[in-house]
Design a protein around this motif. Structure first.
Motif, mmCIF file in Angstrom:
data_model
loop_
_atom_site.group_PDB
_atom_site.id
_atom_site.type_symbol
_atom_site.label_atom_id
_atom_site.label_comp_id
_atom_site.label_asym_id
_atom_site.label_seq_id
_atom_site.Cartn_x
_atom_site.Cartn_y
_atom_site.Cartn_z
ATOM 1 N N TRP A 1 0.780 -1.311 -0.174
ATOM 2 C CA TRP A 1 0.058 -0.095 -0.034
ATOM 3 C C TRP A 1 0.932 1.154 0.041
ATOM 4 O O TRP A 1 2.052 1.163 0.387
ATOM 5 C CB TRP A 1 -1.131 0.011 1.076
ATOM 6 N N SER B 1 -8.727 -4.581 1.926
ATOM 7 C CA SER B 1 -9.684 -4.634 1.337
ATOM 8 C C SER B 1 -9.522 -4.512 -0.226
ATOM 9 O O SER B 1 -10.493 -4.873 -0.840
ATOM 10 C CB SER B 1 -10.761 -3.497 1.512
ATOM 11 N N LYS B 2 -8.514 -4.140 -0.645
ATOM 12 C CA LYS B 2 -8.201 -3.786 -2.106
ATOM 13 C C LYS B 2 -7.352 -4.762 -2.628
ATOM 14 O O LYS B 2 -6.113 -4.996 -2.092
ATOM 15 C CB LYS B 2 -7.964 -2.427 -2.231
ATOM 16 N N ASP C 1 -5.590 1.881 5.490
ATOM 17 C CA ASP C 1 -6.970 1.227 5.931
ATOM 18 C C ASP C 1 -7.744 0.721 4.723
ATOM 19 O O ASP C 1 -8.448 0.013 4.803
ATOM 20 C CB ASP C 1 -7.783 2.720 6.181
ATOM 21 N N HIS C 2 -7.187 0.777 3.423
ATOM 22 C CA HIS C 2 -7.670 0.232 2.235
ATOM 23 C C HIS C 2 -6.972 -1.132 1.833
ATOM 24 O O HIS C 2 -7.440 -1.856 1.177
ATOM 25 C CB HIS C 2 -7.451 1.077 1.195
ATOM 26 N N THR D 1 -11.131 -7.108 -4.661
ATOM 27 C CA THR D 1 -11.492 -5.937 -3.876
ATOM 28 C C THR D 1 -12.930 -5.874 -3.025
ATOM 29 O O THR D 1 -13.768 -6.296 -4.061
ATOM 30 C CB THR D 1 -11.424 -4.752 -4.983
ATOM 31 N N ARG E 1 -17.169 -2.165 0.703
ATOM 32 C CA ARG E 1 -16.623 -1.272 1.568
ATOM 33 C C ARG E 1 -15.860 -0.022 1.246
ATOM 34 O O ARG E 1 -16.155 0.968 1.692
ATOM 35 C CB ARG E 1 -15.676 -2.116 2.522
ATOM 36 N N LEU E 2 -15.094 -0.234 0.056
ATOM 37 C CA LEU E 2 -14.408 1.091 -0.452
ATOM 38 C C LEU E 2 -15.150 1.921 -1.275
ATOM 39 O O LEU E 2 -15.051 3.207 -1.253
ATOM 40 C CB LEU E 2 -13.119 0.546 -1.254
ATOM 41 N N TYR E 3 -16.367 1.440 -1.745
ATOM 42 C CA TYR E 3 -17.009 2.504 -2.940
ATOM 43 C C TYR E 3 -18.215 2.265 -2.547
ATOM 44 O O TYR E 3 -19.158 2.942 -3.483
ATOM 45 C CB TYR E 3 -16.442 2.132 -4.401
ATOM 46 N N VAL F 1 -3.913 4.472 -2.171
ATOM 47 C CA VAL F 1 -4.102 2.970 -1.348
ATOM 48 C C VAL F 1 -3.378 3.316 -0.074
ATOM 49 O O VAL F 1 -2.261 2.756 0.194
ATOM 50 C CB VAL F 1 -3.644 2.067 -2.236
#
Length: 891
Positions: A42, A66-67, A62-63, A270, A274-276, A59
């Motif tokens: 990241w 999840s990514k 925290d991402h 991904t 959660r992210l988007y 990135v």
């Protein structure tokens, strides 16, 4: 059978050396699997798809859970294959953290008060070159990991305040933490054993969840290769759980997990929900195992027990003084008896014994056990810091078929003119957290200590940087991913020459093919330097910041606020050194091929041109050498034609010492064409030949080439060896301590710029990040200073002495001075009479605690007054040169 240099009796090759030989000859692929997983993917340029290159924010940590990464993976104590198709690493949970501990945490460049900084305690304790045995230690608090507090407190602190470290938070109070040890041993090149030992250092029983995790790097989501490898639960029993798959590249494999733990499966995809906020996003995603364990979401993992990511779920309570051991085996063999504890542990015992044998043969006999331990951990750090690095710039710029179009700004932004660069290799990294990307001049220094244990890998690394899919068509070597076109010091030729000589000394024969390969490509790079960095054709070079972040009045990699340009003492000196390195290589190759005599003449003459220019820049007669001060300075050229020296006593003025070499008649007499051309030049260009010193003794003729002649050398060394100036108890400072009370101030147009001595973290944000060359001790340039003093001594002999330290009245020859500087550097890491290691400064946990005090971190640079480690905490890369210094001290 082999014979060690200097010994007349042959002895059997060690088991590890035999593995190296087998791998070199491609008989067995012992290096196919290794610690090639980064500590952080990241916050890197490769994962950044923002319009304006804000990589840390694109990135963030925290991402990361999840990514799915596009380019390469990260993990805790991770290993993978050399193409990173399959990864195996550890995840942990102490029952209190908000997330699983799957990767290393740290502050981004904007969060740290001195720039980016890892905020974890992990240690590379051992590794053989083939990774047949490896050992890693992670210290995991039993309290909730203080993510938010570390960010908030460091953000609150200013540049004049120290970093707020994990130990400062109190989470290790009363020793309430786990020592998580991870060992790997290879029963065969394709049969990997993983042993995890959890030790509770606290006073009470404590729970911990341990998750050995295997996954496929996501190669299928980008529209280039839709094939998706799958793993599933095999036929497990109460004593063993099995994850199995049949990989297109590696065939059938099994992960065998002792004790029959539950197996959790998800996808390395991904989490768009959660992210988007994508309500229709996939159900089984990268952080599904996190959600299952931490949040209790039973639907987050696939009940069909199939996927591209899987974990064995061990929930244990560890009693104080009662370690828990977990055995895992990743193999292409049978499951029958594979986890028998006695046989399993016997493989570890054998591999550790072989590692001890390998390093015992390498370590000097007359150094202390403490020095041997430091050296072995330095080698471990270097070997653990290999990483699979993937970066296809053309694809990165244009985007993937299955992804959104990249912002249009990137087509004209970072690295846009490096579209030929395609990296997908295992590369030696400076630090797999702070610098999980190669840096050209860092890597050159890595290769010297690596050459002591694995010369093949060292040579391959140097060749790799010169391949056509790395090197720019114009001849530039890529610098680092943040700016491939930045300019690093040209030390590649030096490293290649040194690696060649190290191997030749140890094996009795040099690898001429390697030397020729690098030499021909370096001719292109040398031409790039001459054409691009000698703006006025006067053999005075610019170059930019040249790796020495924050050392001067201005950021030398950017247009000057005054306009004009700087003629650089360091750039010119690096090029003088480059000439001599290329000359040495050409003369060595000319021993067997006379065609190299002509190009040797070219580098001989070019060096003399540079030597002359260092003293007189064409018609302007502005000298980089300042006669009044007896020191070298940069020279500032203003738009109105005015010039004057920038009188900062810094490493910039010591780098001229690096360009030194002696030509012995034993070699020159064997090369008549080179000798004839050199003699013609000396006789017909007397204004240039003043820079060539010759001495004859017993029929031997030596010619001395150096940017710093014998008359100027004592003047420069007077500053360098003065403890009130450059000489620290722990090496040579990057900036003279004189500037503590006498800052250098440059004023123009109502604006002042200053340089002052700063022995620790920089308080100046000139170059950003945590870079600082305004006082600390840096190992790479110190190593070159030591080597240069040895070369000066070779020519000048014992009769040439200087005061050491300056003002002491004690005279030493230059070989003794070099040895003393080496001692100061190595003692940064060694326990002193008081039992303390200078590298750990006032960190009492590291100084006193028996479970911490022998764990060595090899920092990026070191406090100029007390030797404490600063900057990147795992930069074994060039600080790993301490292993070479320890080796030299016993030879």
């Amino acid at each position: 059978m082999s014979t060690s240099p200097g010994e007349g009796t042959a002895r059997p090759r060690s088991a590890e050396q035999q593995r190296l030989d087998d791998d070199d000859l491609r008989r067995k692929h012992w290096k196919r699997w290794g610690p090639y997983v980064s500590e952080r993917a990241w916050g890197t340029v490769r994962e950044d798809y923002s319009p304006y290159g804000t990589a840390w924010e694109s990135v963030p940590h925290d991402h990361a859970r999840s990514k799915a990464y596009r380019w390469n993976e990260d993990g805790l104590a991770g290993i993978c294959d050399r193409h990173q198709f399959v990864c195996l690493a550890l995840a942990l949970w102490n029952g209190r953290d908000p997330i699983l501990k799957e990767r290393m945490f740290g502050l981004t460049g904007n969060e740290g008060n001195h720039g980016e900084d890892s905020k974890e305690y992990y240690f590379y304790l051992d590794s053989t070159p083939t990774h047949s045995y490896m050992k890693f230690l992670y210290k995991y608090p039993q309290a909730a990991f203080p993510y938010a507090r570390l960010i908030e407190e460091n953000r609150r602190r200013g540049r004049n305040d120290p970093e707020f470290e994990l130990l400062d938070t109190g989470v290790f109070a009363d020793d309430r933490y786990f020592d998580v040890g991870v060992e790997y041993a290879k029963a065969s090149p394709e049969d990997l054993l993983m042993r995890i030992q959890i030790v509770n250092r606290g006073p009470e029983p404590a729970p911990i969840t341990v998750l050995p995790t295997i996954w496929f790097r996501n190669t299928w989501s980008w529209g280039l290769d839709v094939r998706r490898p799958r793993m599933r639960k095999g036929e497990s029993t109460s004593s063993v759980s099995i994850v199995e798959f049949d990989h297109e590249y590696y065939g059938p494999r099994r992960l065998l997990c002792e004790g029959g733990p539950d197996l959790l499966f998800t996808e390395n995809e991904t989490n768009t929900r959660r992210l988007y906020g994508d309500v229709d996003g996939a159900r089984y995603v990268k952080d599904g195992i996190n959600d299952y364990v931490v949040q209790g979401d039973k639907g987050a993992v696939n009940p069909d027990q199939i996927g591209s990511k899987a974990s064995a779920h061990y929930a244990v309570t560890v009693l104080p003084g009662r370690p828990v051991t977990i055995r895992v085996r990743f193999t292409n063999g049978s499951a029958a008896g594979a986890l028998d504890p006695q046989a399993f542990d016997a493989v570890f015992a054998a591999r550790l014994e072989e590692a001890d044998e390998f390093y015992a043969a390498l370590a000097p006999a007359n150094v202390s056990e403490d020095a041997r331990m430091v050296q072995r951990q330095a080698f471990a750090g270097l070997l653990w810091s290999k990483q699979f690095y993937h970066y296809d710039v053309d694809r990165w710029l244009k985007g993937d078929p299955a992804g959104p179009d990249p912002p249009k700004e990137r087509l004209h932004g970072r690295n846009a003119d490096w579209t030929q660069l395609y990296n997908a290799d295992v590369i030696s990294m400076p630090d797999k957290w702070e610098y999980p990307w190669y840096a050209a001049w860092d890597l050159a220094f890595h290769c010297l200590p690596i050459a002591l244990v694995d010369p093949r890998f060292a040579k391959d690394q140097l060749v790799l940087m010169l391949r056509e899919w790395y090197m720019h068509p114009n001849g530039q070597i890529p610098a680092y991913e943040w700016a491939l076109g930045d300019v690093n010091p040209p030390v590649h030729a030096w490293a290649a020459w040194r690696v060649y000589k190290i191997e030749k000394k140890r094996k009795g024969v040099g690898d001429r093919i390697f030397l020729e390969r690098v030499f021909h490509k370096l001719l292109l790079n040398f031409t790039w330097w001459v054409n691009r960095k000698d703006a006025e054709g006067k053999n005075i070079f610019q170059g930019g910041f040249l790796g020495l972040d924050n050392i001067g009045v201005f950021d030398r990699s950017k247009p000057l606020p005054t306009g004009g340009h700087i003629e650089q003492s360091d750039a010119t000196s690096w090029m003088g050194m480059y000439c001599l390195n290329m000359l040495s290589i050409a003369l060595e190759l000319a021993r067997e091929d006379r065609a190299y005599e002509d190009v040797a003449s070219k580098f001989f003459e070019h060096f003399v041109y540079i030597c002359r220019a260092m003293n007189n820049i064409g018609d302007a007669k502005i000298e980089l050498w300042n006669k009044a001060d007896g020191f070298f300075y940069d020279v500032l050229h203003l738009p109105d034609g005015k010039t004057f020296p920038m009188k900062v006593r810094s490493m910039v003025g010591l780098i001229p010492l690096f360009a030194v070499e002696t030509l012995d008649s034993e070699l020159i007499d064997r090369l008549p064409r080179f000798k004839h051309r050199m003699q013609w030049f000396i006789e017909n260009r007397p204004d240039f030949s003043l820079h060539i010193e010759t001495q004859s003794q017993d029929g031997e003729v030596r010619r001395f080439l150096s940017l710093v002649n014998r008359h100027r050398l004592p003047k420069v060394l007077r500053y360098m060896l003065d403890e009130q100036e450059f000489l620290s108890p722990y090496g040579v400072r990057a900036l003279s301590r004189y500037h503590k009370d006498h800052p250098y101030v440059f004023s123009m147009m109502g604006t002042s710029h200053s340089v002052e001595y700063q022995p620790a973290e920089s308080t100046n944000g000139l170059f950003g990040g945590n870079s600082n060359w305004r006082g600390p001790v840096w190992f790479p340039v110190n190593y070159l200073l030591i080597e240069s003093l040895q070369k000066f001594h070779y020519y000048l002999g014992d009769g040439f002495t200087v005061e050491y330290p300056t003002g002491s009245g004690h005279k030493r020859n230059l070989a003794d001075v070099a040895a003393e500087l080496s001692r100061r550097l190595t003692h940064t890491f060694l326990r002193g009479p008081d039992g303390r290691r200078p590298v750990y400064g006032g960190a009492e946990k590291f100084q006193q605690d028996p479970h911490w005090r022998d764990l060595i971190l090899f920092y990026e640079y070191f406090h100029g007054d007390n030797g404490a480690g600063i900057g990147a905490s795992h930069q074994t890369g060039w600080t790993g040169l301490v292993a070479k210094l320890i080796q030299q001290s016993g030879e």
